[in-house]
Design an enzyme around this catalytic site. Structure first.
Site, PDB file in Angstrom:
ATOM      1  N   ARG A  60      35.464  78.185  47.007  1.00 45.44           N
ATOM      2  CA  ARG A  60      36.259  76.945  46.980  1.00 45.44           C
ATOM      3  C   ARG A  60      36.826  76.704  45.581  1.00 45.44           C
ATOM      4  NH1 ARG A  60      36.945  72.345  50.021  1.00 45.44           N
ATOM      5  NH2 ARG A  60      37.226  70.373  48.918  1.00 45.44           N
ATOM      6  N   HIS A  64      40.802  76.435  44.704  1.00 48.94           N
ATOM      7  CA  HIS A  64      41.345  75.216  44.102  1.00 48.94           C
ATOM      8  C   HIS A  64      41.919  75.483  42.709  1.00 48.94           C
ATOM      9  CE1 HIS A  64      39.474  71.842  46.746  1.00 48.94           C
ATOM     10  NE2 HIS A  64      39.866  72.873  47.457  1.00 48.94           N
ATOM     11  N   ASN A  92      37.917  67.406  44.396  1.00 52.57           N
ATOM     12  CA  ASN A  92      36.926  68.265  43.740  1.00 52.57           C
ATOM     13  C   ASN A  92      35.628  67.586  43.340  1.00 52.57           C
ATOM     14  OD1 ASN A  92      38.678  70.464  43.864  1.00 52.57           O
ATOM     15  ND2 ASN A  92      39.515  70.128  41.816  1.00 52.57           N
ATOM     16  N   HIS A 190      36.361  78.996  55.631  1.00 48.61           N
ATOM     17  CA  HIS A 190      35.565  77.907  56.195  1.00 48.61           C
ATOM     18  C   HIS A 190      34.340  78.423  56.936  1.00 48.61           C
ATOM     19  CE1 HIS A 190      39.206  74.904  56.272  1.00 48.61           C
ATOM     20  NE2 HIS A 190      38.780  75.194  55.059  1.00 48.61           N
TER      21      HIS A 190
END
Length: 316
Positions: A60, A64, A92, A190
């Protein structure tokens, strides 16, 4: 509140920072820091052995990072003074973790090759190693990224959101040079990690004037989520795909069954092309692994930045 002009200016700055990774190559540190990859790999192995949530955290974090100003490790910078950094942004602040892995890897690499390996490259390599340790595919990581000198919490507002429809997802990815195939393949991330209830609660209560629950969600699945996320529960977390820390293609099987957590998960079924890819990945683990690895190389090659930080948390 920022004016429309200020917001547009910020978006132009962010997207103009993206450029093809032509300066990257697979042998970048062969002469200057030949042990870099093995050093990072050992740090990641130790971290994952102690904490099985590390792979989801790093994956993640890398995503990001690359979606804002390119893969320049801006997500690693700490807030300073009046400036709130990306890690303090709404997308975040309560979800990114495992920064300690990058701190440890950077310290170890600096001891071997001071001032040579960027924090951005360390994050890209550590993410690959963590995915492998969770059961995912491996890939060759192109190297030579530089670290950025800017990090703003407000920029996280441009990240793809869990409520995005397929058009919004496609536009967001296209602005980063990524295709609709990349949308579907990278959504497979995911398969590991957890989600806060706030990211999907709109689907399980008061969905609209006609339906209390999102009709695209499998009813018994929605009811089970209501049990996990009771009203006024303080935003607990739930596994994205059980078991939470195992990388596989189960995510796509669940999406086909109406058991995706996010609206953006279900959105993958809304066009013939994306639905075809979901079905393909659901039926073929190898097809998913191959596509995911290719999309990770592509995403991680969005370059930005201009320096090599000695400390990943602060600008030199």
């Amino acid at each position: 509140m920022e004016s429309i002009v200020a917001i547009l200016s910020s978006l132009i700055l962010i997207f103009s920072a993206f450029s093809p990774g032509s300066s990257l190559n697979f042998t970048y540190y062969d002469k200057t820091c030949p042990r870099a990859e093995s050093i990072i790999s050992n740090i990641v192995k130790s971290a994952v052995s102690a904490n099985r949530t590390v792979p989801a955290g790093l994956l993640r974090m890398h995503f990001h990072d690359c979606f804002i100003r390119g893969c320049d490790a801006s997500v690693l910078l700490d807030s300073k003074g009046n400036n709130k950094a990306e890690k303090a942004g709404i997308a975040n602040v309560n979800s990114l973790h495992a920064f300690f892995v990058i701190d440890s890897a950077k310290k170890a690499v600096e001891a071997s090759c001071p001032g040579v390996v960027s924090c951005a490259d360390i994050l890209a390599l550590a993410t690959r190693d963590a995915v492998v340790l969770s059961g995912g595919p491996t890939w060759d990581v192109p190297k030579g990224r530089k670290d950025g000198r800017a990090s703003k919490a407000s920029d996280t507002n441009t990240l793809p959101a869990p409520f995005f429809n397929i058009s919004q997802l496609q536009q967001s990815f296209a602005q980063r040079g990524l295709s609709i195939e990349d949308v579907v393949a990278l959504s497979g991330s995911h398969t590991i990690g957890v989600s806060h209830c706030s990211s999907f609660e709109n689907r399980i209560r008061k969905f609209n004037a006609t339906h209390d629950i999102d009709p695209s969600m499998q009813p018994s699945f929605a009811q089970s989520l209501r049990g996990i996320c009771p009203i006024n529960s303080g935003n607990p977390v739930t596994q994205m795909v059980p078991p939470a820390n195992t990388f596989n293609n189960t995510y796509y099987k669940l999406v086909l069954q109406g058991k995706g957590l996010f609206s953006s998960d279900h959105a993958l079924l809304s066009t013939p092309k994306t639905k075809e890819l979901v079905s393909k990945f659901a039926s073929s683990p190898e097809a998913f692994r191959k596509a995911f690895a290719a999309s990770m190389i592509k995403m991680s090659s969005i370059v930005g930045g201009e320096e090599i930080r000695r400390n990943c948390r602060v600008i030199n």
